[in-house]
Design a protein around this motif. Structure first.
Motif, mmCIF file in Angstrom:
data_model
loop_
_atom_site.group_PDB
_atom_site.id
_atom_site.type_symbol
_atom_site.label_atom_id
_atom_site.label_comp_id
_atom_site.label_asym_id
_atom_site.label_seq_id
_atom_site.Cartn_x
_atom_site.Cartn_y
_atom_site.Cartn_z
ATOM 1 N N ILE A 50 8.640 -23.169 28.410
ATOM 2 C CA ILE A 50 8.979 -24.586 28.612
ATOM 3 C C ILE A 50 9.489 -24.798 30.037
ATOM 4 N N GLN A 51 10.320 -23.902 30.544
ATOM 5 C CA GLN A 51 10.838 -24.028 31.901
ATOM 6 C C GLN A 51 9.741 -23.920 32.950
ATOM 7 N N ALA A 52 8.653 -23.230 32.618
ATOM 8 C CA ALA A 52 7.553 -23.062 33.569
ATOM 9 C C ALA A 52 6.637 -24.279 33.620
ATOM 10 N N LEU A 53 6.810 -25.212 32.690
ATOM 11 C CA LEU A 53 5.985 -26.427 32.691
ATOM 12 C C LEU A 53 6.334 -27.299 33.898
ATOM 13 N N PRO A 54 5.363 -28.103 34.360
ATOM 14 C CA PRO A 54 5.693 -29.088 35.396
ATOM 15 C C PRO A 54 6.776 -30.046 34.869
ATOM 16 N N PRO A 55 7.625 -30.573 35.751
ATOM 17 C CA PRO A 55 8.764 -31.396 35.313
ATOM 18 C C PRO A 55 8.404 -32.560 34.388
ATOM 19 N N LYS A 56 7.295 -33.251 34.648
ATOM 20 C CA LYS A 56 6.984 -34.416 33.805
ATOM 21 C C LYS A 56 6.647 -34.004 32.375
ATOM 22 N N TYR A 57 6.115 -32.803 32.178
ATOM 23 C CA TYR A 57 5.824 -32.312 30.833
ATOM 24 C C TYR A 57 7.065 -31.706 30.189
ATOM 25 N N ARG A 58 7.856 -31.022 30.988
ATOM 26 C CA ARG A 58 9.080 -30.399 30.478
ATOM 27 C C ARG A 58 10.040 -31.469 29.959
ATOM 28 N N GLU A 59 10.159 -32.591 30.692
ATOM 29 C CA GLU A 59 11.053 -33.681 30.275
ATOM 30 C C GLU A 59 10.731 -34.156 28.873
ATOM 31 N N VAL A 60 9.466 -34.479 28.647
ATOM 32 C CA VAL A 60 9.110 -35.051 27.353
ATOM 33 C C VAL A 60 9.242 -34.034 26.224
ATOM 34 N N ILE A 61 8.940 -32.766 26.492
ATOM 35 C CA ILE A 61 9.091 -31.730 25.456
ATOM 36 C C ILE A 61 10.556 -31.595 25.066
ATOM 37 N N ILE A 62 11.424 -31.539 26.049
ATOM 38 C CA ILE A 62 12.860 -31.378 25.765
ATOM 39 C C ILE A 62 13.406 -32.604 25.036
ATOM 40 N N LEU A 63 13.047 -33.773 25.519
ATOM 41 C CA LEU A 63 13.556 -34.987 24.875
ATOM 42 C C LEU A 63 12.995 -35.165 23.468
ATOM 43 N N TYR A 64 11.748 -34.809 23.258
ATOM 44 C CA TYR A 64 11.114 -35.010 21.952
ATOM 45 C C TYR A 64 11.568 -33.966 20.937
ATOM 46 N N TYR A 65 11.516 -32.696 21.303
ATOM 47 C CA TYR A 65 11.805 -31.642 20.335
ATOM 48 C C TYR A 65 13.272 -31.235 20.269
#
Length: 108
Positions: A50-65
């Motif tokens: 998850i940390q290796a994801l680009p910031p725009k994808y990491r944001e939504v993953i963290i906020l959603y899950y």
């Protein structure tokens, strides 16, 4: 108040990613000499992916899950359309599936 705090947290994370201090790391030899006592640490493969994801994808993953926000709540906080959030979630899941192939997902 919650929106304000979330925006501050997001900006702090983005600023941290741009910081040159993030690139400074200890040599592997010094890390190998450290001993951990106690129980075996949990597997952090997913967290690293998850940390290796680009910031725009990491944001939504963290906020959603992790924060358990709905797509429309994320869209409001990030000031983007709901469709953008759902597309980012879909693409982030695809990237995670590729990175975690063999660890969680079966080889195809």
């Amino acid at each position: 108040m919650e929106t304000w705090l979330v925006r501050i947290a997001i900006n702090v994370c983005k600023r941290q990613l741009r910081s040159p201090w993030r690139l400074l790391r200890a040599p592997q030899e010094s890390l190998d000499s450290l001993r951990m006592e106690g129980p075996e640490p949990p597997d952090d493969t997913l967290v690293r992916a998850i940390q290796a994801l680009p910031p725009k994808y990491r944001e939504v993953i963290i906020l959603y899950y992790y924060q358990e926000w709905r797509a429309w709540e994320i869209a409001q906080r990030l000031h983007v359309p709901v469709s953008t959030v759902t597309v980012r979630l879909s693409r982030a899941r695809g990237l995670l599936k590729e990175r975690l192939k063999g660890w969680y997902y079966e080889q195809e």
